[in-house]
Design a protein around this motif. Structure first.
Motif, PDB file in Angstrom:
ATOM      1  N   ALA A 130       0.835  -1.204   0.000  1.00 42.95           N
ATOM      2  CA  ALA A 130       0.000   0.000   0.000  1.00 42.95           C
ATOM      3  C   ALA A 130       0.869   1.254   0.000  1.00 42.95           C
ATOM      4  O   ALA A 130       0.583   2.231  -0.707  1.00 42.95           O
ATOM      5  CB  ALA A 130      -0.928  -0.002   1.218  1.00 42.95           C
ATOM      6  N   ILE A 131       1.947   1.228   0.778  1.00 45.94           N
ATOM      7  CA  ILE A 131       2.876   2.354   0.794  1.00 45.94           C
ATOM      8  C   ILE A 131       3.470   2.558  -0.598  1.00 45.94           C
ATOM      9  O   ILE A 131       3.594   3.695  -1.088  1.00 45.94           O
ATOM     10  CB  ILE A 131       3.986   2.118   1.844  1.00 45.94           C
ATOM     11  CG1 ILE A 131       3.411   2.252   3.259  1.00 45.94           C
ATOM     12  CG2 ILE A 131       5.143   3.107   1.648  1.00 45.94           C
ATOM     13  CD1 ILE A 131       4.382   1.837   4.349  1.00 45.94           C
ATOM     14  N   GLY A 132       3.827   1.465  -1.262  1.00 46.66           N
ATOM     15  CA  GLY A 132       4.363   1.566  -2.611  1.00 46.66           C
ATOM     16  C   GLY A 132       3.371   2.187  -3.585  1.00 46.66           C
ATOM     17  O   GLY A 132       3.738   3.035  -4.401  1.00 46.66           O
ATOM     18  N   ILE A 133       2.111   1.766  -3.496  1.00 50.65           N
ATOM     19  CA  ILE A 133       1.070   2.314  -4.382  1.00 50.65           C
ATOM     20  C   ILE A 133       0.887   3.809  -4.135  1.00 50.65           C
ATOM     21  O   ILE A 133       0.761   4.603  -5.084  1.00 50.65           O
ATOM     22  CB  ILE A 133      -0.263   1.564  -4.156  1.00 50.65           C
ATOM     23  CG1 ILE A 133      -0.132   0.118  -4.652  1.00 50.65           C
ATOM     24  CG2 ILE A 133      -1.413   2.264  -4.873  1.00 50.65           C
ATOM     25  CD1 ILE A 133      -1.302  -0.769  -4.271  1.00 50.65           C
ATOM     26  N   ILE A 134       0.887   4.200  -2.872  1.00 51.23           N
ATOM     27  CA  ILE A 134       0.703   5.623  -2.548  1.00 51.23           C
ATOM     28  C   ILE A 134       1.891   6.441  -3.043  1.00 51.23           C
ATOM     29  O   ILE A 134       1.722   7.546  -3.590  1.00 51.23           O
ATOM     30  CB  ILE A 134       0.506   5.799  -1.036  1.00 51.23           C
ATOM     31  CG1 ILE A 134      -0.793   5.116  -0.586  1.00 51.23           C
ATOM     32  CG2 ILE A 134       0.459   7.286  -0.675  1.00 51.23           C
ATOM     33  CD1 ILE A 134      -0.953   5.041   0.916  1.00 51.23           C
ATOM     34  N   ILE A 135       3.103   5.923  -2.857  1.00 44.64           N
ATOM     35  CA  ILE A 135       4.291   6.636  -3.345  1.00 44.64           C
ATOM     36  C   ILE A 135       4.208   6.841  -4.849  1.00 44.64           C
ATOM     37  O   ILE A 135       4.460   7.941  -5.365  1.00 44.64           O
ATOM     38  CB  ILE A 135       5.578   5.854  -2.979  1.00 44.64           C
ATOM     39  CG1 ILE A 135       5.821   5.904  -1.472  1.00 44.64           C
ATOM     40  CG2 ILE A 135       6.782   6.432  -3.727  1.00 44.64           C
ATOM     41  CD1 ILE A 135       6.959   5.018  -1.011  1.00 44.64           C
ATOM     42  N   ILE A 136       3.843   5.800  -5.586  1.00 48.39           N
ATOM     43  CA  ILE A 136       3.727   5.914  -7.043  1.00 48.39           C
ATOM     44  C   ILE A 136       2.687   6.958  -7.423  1.00 48.39           C
ATOM     45  O   ILE A 136       2.925   7.811  -8.297  1.00 48.39           O
ATOM     46  CB  ILE A 136       3.359   4.544  -7.650  1.00 48.39           C
ATOM     47  CG1 ILE A 136       4.529   3.569  -7.490  1.00 48.39           C
ATOM     48  CG2 ILE A 136       2.996   4.683  -9.127  1.00 48.39           C
ATOM     49  CD1 ILE A 136       4.193   2.144  -7.867  1.00 48.39           C
ATOM     50  N   SER A 137       1.522   6.923  -6.759  1.00 51.26           N
ATOM     51  CA  SER A 137       0.445   7.856  -7.105  1.00 51.26           C
ATOM     52  C   SER A 137       0.831   9.300  -6.808  1.00 51.26           C
ATOM     53  O   SER A 137       0.392  10.218  -7.511  1.00 51.26           O
ATOM     54  CB  SER A 137      -0.835   7.490  -6.336  1.00 51.26           C
ATOM     55  OG  SER A 137      -0.694   7.744  -4.953  1.00 51.26           O
ATOM     56  N   LYS A 138       1.662   9.507  -5.788  1.00 45.37           N
ATOM     57  CA  LYS A 138       2.077  10.865  -5.436  1.00 45.37           C
ATOM     58  C   LYS A 138       3.212  11.379  -6.316  1.00 45.37           C
ATOM     59  O   LYS A 138       3.337  12.595  -6.533  1.00 45.37           O
ATOM     60  CB  LYS A 138       2.518  10.917  -3.963  1.00 45.37           C
ATOM     61  CG  LYS A 138       1.417  10.646  -2.955  1.00 45.37           C
ATOM     62  CD  LYS A 138       0.409  11.769  -2.916  1.00 45.37           C
ATOM     63  CE  LYS A 138      -0.621  11.560  -1.803  1.00 45.37           C
ATOM     64  NZ  LYS A 138      -1.636  12.649  -1.781  1.00 45.37           N
ATOM     65  N   GLN A 139       4.049  10.472  -6.819  1.00 41.32           N
ATOM     66  CA  GLN A 139       5.243  10.897  -7.550  1.00 41.32           C
ATOM     67  C   GLN A 139       5.080  10.904  -9.067  1.00 41.32           C
ATOM     68  O   GLN A 139       5.845  11.571  -9.762  1.00 41.32           O
ATOM     69  CB  GLN A 139       6.425   9.994  -7.163  1.00 41.32           C
ATOM     70  CG  GLN A 139       6.865  10.154  -5.725  1.00 41.32           C
ATOM     71  CD  GLN A 139       7.237  11.585  -5.380  1.00 41.32           C
ATOM     72  OE1 GLN A 139       8.063  12.203  -6.052  1.00 41.32           O
ATOM     73  NE2 GLN A 139       6.629  12.125  -4.341  1.00 41.32           N
TER      74      GLN A 139
END
Length: 530
Positions: A130-139
């Motif tokens: 989930a952290i990985g998905i959020i990082i991708i969506s933010k960057q």
């Protein structure tokens, strides 16, 4: 303080520390920017982690510094506590980091390092994905040169297709070059080139392209398409202070009475502690000398480091697995490699501060998107499926719970789902938190650990503590013939304990597994009586 000597191969540690510094520098900057902190905050964290934590910690080969896993927690804290004021949110979050660090220190003194085992593996992996998905969506928007849209995580993800249609070509090319380097660089066969860390090539190429495109003068109006409903970024290069002293900020404890403040404290403490303990344990398995970290001492040291870092404007730190692995690969042999890594970071910032201001944000975003992908790759989903359908379900439930709420609530929902699954399998309520086992002598220097009932993530800490006290070089037999259910977390623990005990010169066997049916294709999948 221990000094490097002939018995302590400091030359290897010095070389390894330098190579880790090359990897850490761009990641420290990128993690800080993605967290809503000034870029220097990541540098401060790495310096404190290297120079201080390495000297008081309980691990030999871990590298301590800011990590991508805490981006979501810190960014949420800055936005929630700041109420639209980024600087206020930053200083309030610094206060949360200080208190979280103090809590970690207390937990370490009370030997809470073993509590990391209480979190089921499927939930931990779901949290990281989930952290990985959020990082991708933010960057991804940063890689396009636009501002992210959507107030919540899910709305931001839903807005990505619209946002990414419109981009600044110069920024997109810099980001694309970074991704190509990260994917292609490991494929290069020339040993000399492979010694150069890919992140450094990403930053170097970004700086060159930034000069070519004159990013310091670039205006949003120069893009191909500038629709009125799309907001472009206001700047495209790292903003760095003119002097080192100008980068220090004091925390603001003005929101001590706010519930949101304590949510941030608990989240920072929980995620930071969990990641540090899991990383330190994982690094121990890579140690060529088969040493074991004092996890409680390491937790105390990280807590003290977070107090110091938060007091002067830095990010929280953890024992970071990727940089630690690079340290081992580069020949690091003691905690001095972590110390030298922090020293090189400090030296670079003092000598070359102007160079940092030429780094494109798109290059840092490419590094973080690549990191996020590794956390949430299809292989992570496939591994959960391999462990059994229920593990995949818990993995997915945790991901969606975090995306729909926040990290702390999502993890609690994942744990609750795991407990409900065990109740549905008929595990008595009393067995959820209490395990039934006996440790019996089986002759000279031989022990039988007889487990009965259900052995679960939520009840096996007593078993773990008991077998950890057994002397090396003996015979230990796990008798699971009376066990009704063993979940994946306990299977993983018993199997790894057996491997480690044998590696330390002992003999360890596992009996009774033939009577239990595996609930997945993986060797460590949960098992239940037929």
């Amino acid at each position: 303080m221990q000094k490097p000597s002939l018995a302590n191969p400091w030359r290897q540690d010095l070389t390894a520390g330098f190579l880790v510094f090359l990897i850490a520098l761009p990641l420290c900057l990128g993690i800080a920017v993605a967290s809503g902190f000034p870029p220097m905050a990541g540098i401060i964290s790495a310096i404190v982690g290297g120079l201080l934590v390495s000297r008081i910690g309980g691990a030999q080969l871990t590298i301590t510094g800011p990590a991508a896993g805490l981006i979501v927690v810190i960014l949420t804290s800055v936005q929630t506590l700041g109420d639209g004021d980024a600087m206020a949110g930053y200083r309030y979050t610094l206060a949360a980091i200080v208190i979280a660090g103090a809590l970690q220190t207390v937990l370490g003194y009370f030997k809470a390092g073993r509590l990391a085992a209480f979190f089921p593996a499927s939930v931990v992996h779901g949290m990281l994905a989930a952290i990985g998905i959020i990082i991708i969506s933010k960057q991804l928007p940063v890689m396009a040169g636009v501002q992210s849209q959507g107030a919540s995580i899910l709305s931001g993800i839903a807005a990505l297709p619209h946002s990414l249609i419109y981009f600044m070509p110069q920024i997109g090319l810099i980001a694309l070059a970074g991704i190509v380097v990260l994917i292609g660089w490991p494929q290069i066969q020339l040993p000399l080139l492979r010694k150069i860390p890919a992140p450094i090539i990403v930053i170097a190429s970004g700086i060159l392209l930034g000069h070519l495109f004159q990013l310091d003068q670039l205006q949003p109006g120069e893009a191909f398409i500038v629709p009125k409903d799309v907001l472009f970024a206001s700047h495209f290069l790292v903003t760095f202070p003119d002097s080192l002293l100008a980068s220090f900020y004091l925390p603001d404890f003005g929101k001590l009475s706010a519930l949101a403040f304590w949510e941030s404290v608990i989240s920072i403490c929980l995620v930071g502690s969990l990641e540090s303990l899991l990383s330190a344990a994982a690094v121990d398995k890579l140690d060529p000398e088969k040493r074991y970290s004092d996890l409680n001492k390491e937790l105390r040291a990280v807590g003290i480091g977070n107090v110091v870092s938060g007091m002067i404007g830095g990010l929280p730190m953890i024992a970071e697995i990727v940089r630690s692995s690079a340290n081992i690969d580069a020949g690091g042999r003691s905690s001095w490699a972590n110390f030298f890594h922090g020293g090189f970071v400090l030296l670079f910032v003092v000598l070359f501060p102007d160079l940092i201001s030429t780094i494109p944000l798109a290059s840092l975003a490419a590094l973080l998107v690549y990191t996020g992908y590794r956390l949430a790759s299809p292989q992570a989903f496939a591994k959960s499926m391999d462990l059994g359908k229920e593990q995949l379900a818990l993995f997915v439930i945790t991901i969606f719970a975090i995306l729909a709420s926040n990290l702390l609530v999502g993890v609690l929902i994942g744990i609750a789902a795991k407990l409900l699954l065990h109740i549905g399998r008929g595990v008595p309520l009393g067995n959820l938190l209490s395990i039934s086992f006996k440790l019996q002598a089986n002759g000279p220097n031989s022990w039988i650990v007889k487990v009965s009932g259900a052995a679960l993530f939520s009840n096996f800490l007593a078993l773990k503590s008991q077998v950890a006290s057994l002397t090396d070089g003996q015979t230990v037999i796990f008798d699971l013939s009376a066990t009704d259910l063993i979940d994946h977390t306990v299977m993983e623990f018993i199997t790894h304990y057996r491997e480690d005990y044998i590696a330390r010169g002992g003999r360890c066997e596992i009996h009774g597994l033939a009577d239990l049916e595996s609930l997945g294709d993986h060797a460590l999948a949960a098992r239940q009586r037929r």
